[in-house]
Design a protein around this motif. Structure first.
Motif, PDB file in Angstrom:
ATOM      1  N   LEU A  59       0.829  -1.201   0.000  1.00  0.00           N
ATOM      2  CA  LEU A  59       0.000   0.000   0.000  1.00  0.00           C
ATOM      3  C   LEU A  59       0.867   1.256   0.000  1.00  0.00           C
ATOM      4  O   LEU A  59       1.947   1.260   0.588  1.00  0.00           O
ATOM      5  N   GLN A  60       0.334   2.303  -0.649  1.00  0.00           N
ATOM      6  CA  GLN A  60       1.020   3.592  -0.575  1.00  0.00           C
ATOM      7  C   GLN A  60       0.870   4.133   0.844  1.00  0.00           C
ATOM      8  O   GLN A  60      -0.047   3.755   1.560  1.00  0.00           O
TER       9      GLN A  60
ATOM     10  N   THR B 287      -0.236   6.902   2.053  1.00  0.00           N
ATOM     11  CA  THR B 287      -1.548   7.474   2.386  1.00  0.00           C
ATOM     12  C   THR B 287      -2.581   6.376   2.614  1.00  0.00           C
ATOM     13  O   THR B 287      -3.473   6.522   3.439  1.00  0.00           O
ATOM     14  N   GLN B 288      -2.443   5.296   1.874  1.00  0.00           N
ATOM     15  CA  GLN B 288      -3.419   4.212   2.010  1.00  0.00           C
ATOM     16  C   GLN B 288      -3.263   3.442   3.314  1.00  0.00           C
ATOM     17  O   GLN B 288      -4.190   2.751   3.734  1.00  0.00           O
TER      18      GLN B 288
END
Lengths: 139, 366
Positions: free
Chosen positions: B54-55, B57-58
């Motif tokens: 996941l990034q 922010t995610q």
């Protein structure tokens, strides 16, 4: 020695206080504008940039686009748009990245269904979900 | 001759006073616990492994779901770790909003603990009073972030929303209100003989034990160790506020009760000062690239959460996802001392001891 009587006095004092509970299903709960509920989708605003599907942490958004019916216009228009509410955690990231504000949160939170299939919401359903839409979408 | 034998007893996983899905396998001799074995993992979702795909922010909404009772501090630890790696300077207004949100959440978390801890002894009314006041905090946080528990409020470089109109005034009004309520709480519970009998001298451990078991937060401070990261390793802008670190010497369940009640008051002090010092204008987001990439390398940050020290370790290879992410989850570490505390205790004390440790199973299992 009689510490518990002090507690009892406090409890008795509370009896005269105003009631705090809501008569919930009969009366709607007041929610702030920013509240994150089920999304509203505007198909005419969508430019099929796929950013919402990419940012979604649970991969619950699926969308497809098609060519613009007017051959003089460039770009795509939305064909199908589905959100799977078995997975969606209402984190608000899809509305945050949307450049045209085609997807916006509403204040509607009642998602309970009798069947799991009903949690799969398509473009038409999300388009019709147009009550209590968030007024200010970006800070 | 009467023949006696040991018995195995399962407490949980769906027992209301385990505060989640937590199982204890007890070996008991009559009423006395001979051995206790905690069984965890019923709520394991693999946050750390999921985060590898996941990034940054995610990952933030996933941290909401670890310690779901005080999600703001979890939000903060991940963004703080990424900001440390990137060397970002967070705008002042955003820092104040973060502090306000975190401290309000700490108060809400302690109130929930207060209510449920006493509920474990069979007193139902304190829970209702605690929830009444906690509800006011949740409404404030709801207005700010748009959710009541899983806030997803902080972003790398700042916060998602500015304070809505009139919000700061509401926070300022809430502080004296809760101070008044706290007096009532002490009147209701702190002097009650039944409560004192159930908590005084129960689940006692020493300073050395606490350190050896790497306890943190109120569990550590209840033994007299003055250690609070907000004071000792100030992060964010905590060095600008005047507050005390609450400690007690006894190390029993009652000491932990007083430490947490004291912490609510200290948090209220911080909230009051933060509202006073709140900058009139300014940005709420630093200038960050659209896709956040932490530079190659690693970082470890730790902050003082509601239950103890939350740590976050990020190892990055320069991509938009972390190579490895690790959270030091305080509930998990605090739970380690439980088998030692339960040995030789009677079953009726089990609930008081477990309640005083204050675990959140979402955080224990990760």
């Amino acid at each position: 020695m009689l510490g518990w009587t002090k507690g009892l006095a406090y409890t008795l004092k509370q009896l005269t206080r105003e009631k705090l509970t809501y008569d919930y299903p009969n009366k709607p709960i007041p929610l702030p504008d920013r509240f994150r509920g089920i999304q509203k989708f505007y198909p005419e605003k969508c430019i099929v940039c796929n950013q919402c599907a990419n940012i979604c942490p649970t991969d619950c958004i699926n969308l497809t686009g098609k060519k613009h019916p007017d051959p003089t216009k460039k770009g795509k228009i939305i064909d199908t748009y589905d959100i799977n509410f078995e997975l969606c955690i209402l984190c608000d990231l899809c509305t945050e990245v949307c450049p045209t504000e085609a997807i916006i949160m509403t204040n509607n939170f009642e998602l309970a269904e009798y069947s799991r299939d009903d949690l799969f919401k398509n473009l038409e359903w999300l388009d019709e979900n147009d009550e209590n839409i968030r007024k200010v979408n970006k800070a | 001759m009467i023949r006696t034998e040991e018995m195995l007893l399962n407490v949980g996983p769906q027992h209301p006073s385990t505060h989640g899905v937590f199982r204890l396998v007890l070996k008991i001799d009559g009423e006395i616990i001979v051995e206790a074995k905690p069984v965890i993992g019923y709520l394991h979702r693999g946050t750390e492994k999921l985060a590898e795909n996941l990034q940054y922010t995610q990952i933030i909404p996933y941290t909401d779901r670890m310690d779901y009772v005080s999600a703001m501090t979890n939000n903060y630890v991940i963004v703080h770790a990424v900001e440390t790696m990137m060397g970002l300077q967070v705008p002042e207004r955003a820092e104040y909003l973060r502090i306000l949100a975190m401290e309000l959440n700490r108060v809400a978390s302690h109130l929930l603990w207060w209510g449920t801890f006493i509920l474990d002894f069979g007193a139902t009314s304190p829970l209702l009073y605690a929830f009444r006041d906690r509800e006011m905090i949740l409404n404030l946080l709801n207005e700010l972030s748009g959710a009541r528990l899983t806030f997803n409020y902080m972003r790398v470089g700042g916060v998602k929303w500015d304070a809505p109109e009139g919000w700061l005034e509401k926070v300022a009004e809430f502080v004296p209100y809760l101070r008044g309520q706290l007096k009532g709480y002490h009147q209701l519970v702190s002097g009650n003989e039944i409560f004192l009998n159930r908590t005084k001298g129960i689940g006692t451990y020493t300073k050395e034990d606490a350190i050896n078991y790497s306890l943190s937060g109120p569990n550590l401070r209840s033994t007299g160790v003055k250690w609070d990261l907000r004071k000792d390793e100030p992060y964010s802008i905590y060095d600008r506020f005047d507050f005390d670190v609450v400690t007690r010497e006894e190390g029993d369940a009652l000491a932990r009760y007083y430490v947490r009640m004291g912490e609510i008051e200290e948090s209220l002090k911080i909230i009051e000062q933060a509202v006073e010092q709140f900058p009139k204008d300014g940005e709420i987001m630093a200038k960050v690239p659209k896709i956040i990439k932490a530079p190659k390398g690693e970082a470890f940050v730790r902050i003082e959460g509601s239950r103890g020290e939350i740590g976050c370790y990020i190892s990055s290879d320069g991509k938009k996802e972390p190579y490895r992410l690790k959270f030091r989850r305080p509930s998990f570490y605090n739970l380690q001392i439980l088998p030692k505390l339960l040995e030789g205790e009677s079953i009726s004390n089990l609930i008081a001891i477990l309640g005083a440790v204050d675990i959140v199973l979402g955080e224990v299992d990760g």
